[in-house]
Each structure stands twice: as structure tokens, then as C-alpha cells.
Design a protein around this motif. Sequence first.
Motif, PDB file in Angstrom:
ATOM      1  N   HIS A 100       1.256  -1.944   3.688  1.00 43.46           N
ATOM      2  CA  HIS A 100       0.688  -0.693   4.210  1.00 43.46           C
ATOM      3  C   HIS A 100      -0.444  -0.153   3.344  1.00 43.46           C
ATOM      4  CE1 HIS A 100       3.956   0.772   1.537  1.00 43.46           C
ATOM      5  NE2 HIS A 100       3.045   1.659   1.201  1.00 43.46           N
ATOM      6  N   GLY A 101      -0.880  -0.943   2.400  1.00 46.37           N
ATOM      7  CA  GLY A 101      -1.962  -0.526   1.512  1.00 46.37           C
ATOM      8  C   GLY A 101      -2.568  -1.733   0.841  1.00 46.37           C
ATOM      9  N   THR A 102      -3.033  -1.547  -0.376  1.00 46.03           N
ATOM     10  CA  THR A 102      -3.687  -2.604  -1.131  1.00 46.03           C
ATOM     11  C   THR A 102      -3.078  -2.674  -2.526  1.00 46.03           C
ATOM     12  OG1 THR A 102      -5.751  -2.148   0.045  1.00 46.03           O
ATOM     13  CG2 THR A 102      -5.933  -3.401  -2.006  1.00 46.03           C
ATOM     14  N   LEU A 131      -1.722  -2.434  -9.270  1.00 49.66           N
ATOM     15  CA  LEU A 131      -2.085  -1.059  -8.912  1.00 49.66           C
ATOM     16  C   LEU A 131      -1.881  -0.897  -7.414  1.00 49.66           C
ATOM     17  CD1 LEU A 131      -5.296  -1.189 -11.038  1.00 49.66           C
ATOM     18  CD2 LEU A 131      -3.367   0.297 -11.516  1.00 49.66           C
ATOM     19  N   LEU A 132      -1.062   0.057  -7.013  1.00 48.22           N
ATOM     20  CA  LEU A 132      -0.695   0.240  -5.615  1.00 48.22           C
ATOM     21  C   LEU A 132      -1.522   1.352  -4.985  1.00 48.22           C
ATOM     22  CD1 LEU A 132       1.722  -1.106  -7.131  1.00 48.22           C
ATOM     23  CD2 LEU A 132       3.187  -0.072  -5.431  1.00 48.22           C
ATOM     24  N   GLU A 181      -7.806   5.295   0.499  1.00 49.71           N
ATOM     25  CA  GLU A 181      -6.551   4.987  -0.166  1.00 49.71           C
ATOM     26  C   GLU A 181      -6.567   5.581  -1.572  1.00 49.71           C
ATOM     27  OE1 GLU A 181      -5.282   0.756   1.819  1.00 49.71           O
ATOM     28  OE2 GLU A 181      -6.593   0.680   0.063  1.00 49.71           O
ATOM     29  N   GLN A 182      -5.403   6.007  -2.023  1.00 46.42           N
ATOM     30  CA  GLN A 182      -5.283   6.618  -3.334  1.00 46.42           C
ATOM     31  C   GLN A 182      -4.337   5.777  -4.194  1.00 46.42           C
ATOM     32  OE1 GLN A 182      -4.608   8.611  -0.397  1.00 46.42           O
ATOM     33  NE2 GLN A 182      -6.796   8.996  -0.375  1.00 46.42           N
ATOM     34  N   CYS A 206       5.206  -7.222  -2.935  1.00 44.75           N
ATOM     35  CA  CYS A 206       5.340  -5.772  -3.064  1.00 44.75           C
ATOM     36  C   CYS A 206       5.295  -5.111  -1.689  1.00 44.75           C
ATOM     37  CB  CYS A 206       4.218  -5.228  -3.949  1.00 44.75           C
ATOM     38  SG  CYS A 206       4.312  -3.439  -4.182  1.00 44.75           S
ATOM     39  N   PRO A 207       6.208  -4.186  -1.401  1.00 44.58           N
ATOM     40  CA  PRO A 207       6.182  -3.507  -0.107  1.00 44.58           C
ATOM     41  C   PRO A 207       4.838  -2.831   0.177  1.00 44.58           C
ATOM     42  CG  PRO A 207       8.222  -3.008  -1.250  1.00 44.58           C
ATOM     43  CD  PRO A 207       7.346  -3.752  -2.221  1.00 44.58           C
ATOM     44  N   GLY A 208       4.146  -2.367  -0.854  1.00 40.07           N
ATOM     45  CA  GLY A 208       2.869  -1.697  -0.669  1.00 40.07           C
ATOM     46  C   GLY A 208       1.785  -2.585  -0.087  1.00 40.07           C
ATOM     47  N   ALA A 209       1.944  -3.891  -0.214  1.00 36.69           N
ATOM     48  CA  ALA A 209       0.944  -4.815   0.329  1.00 36.69           C
ATOM     49  C   ALA A 209       0.913  -4.777   1.858  1.00 36.69           C
ATOM     50  CB  ALA A 209       1.212  -6.237  -0.156  1.00 36.69           C
TER      51      ALA A 209
END
Length: 115
Positions: free
Chosen positions: A104-106, A6-7, A76-77, A99-102
Motif C-alpha cells: 500500500h506504499g513504497t 523506510l516505509l 506519501e509520507q 513488508c506489508p507496507g510494500a
Amino acid sequence: MEYLLLLYADESGWSRMSPAEQEQGAAAYAAYTQALKTAGVLAGSNRLRDTATATTVHVENGKSQVLDGPYVDSREQLGGYYLIDVPDLDAALAWAARCPGASHGTIEVRPVWSM
């Protein structure tokens, strides 16, 4: 075993990026998705529309309540997901870290409870 990645990120971050940064970000996700496909572990994925498009349903005392927008307020959404099929949690965590999202996010990693 299937795991859902889940990004989560600040959904307003994309609009603050320059077109070149957006292009670079899209390319990073495309490369990540291709790596999952090449490894034969991708079972599904989708990007979600912004939370402003969400509709929330809650039933209380037998009566359905429908609300516009997300249910919870958060920094964060949930912006999308990858469903992967890998041997174990260690493999799922390794893919989540790639994952690229890791960066700039969770990324929340959840095992899927098959029905």
C-alpha cells in the motif's frame, strides 16, 4: 550489512480503514516484525507520528529556522522504518518485498554507512 527499510505511504489511509481493516493491518505488521526477529535480522524499528507533529530545522546564513510540519510535500509520507542486518542487498530487497507496507506504499531500501 545494515539496511534501513523506510516505509512510505499516504498517512491518511489508516484513518479511512474500518476497525477490522486496521486490526488486520496491525496483525500483518506484527507478523512481519516477528518474522524479522525470528530470522535474527531485526536491529530496530519504530513507527513515526503523523507529519503534522513534525518540526523542521534549517540553517541559512548561520541563522536557524524552525518550521512546523514536514519539509517536503508528497503524496506519501515517511511513516516508520525497520533497521535490518543482512548479508547483502538481495536479502534486504527480499525482506522489503515481504513488508506489508510494500502493498500500500513504497519501501525505500538504503544501506547504512557505519561511522
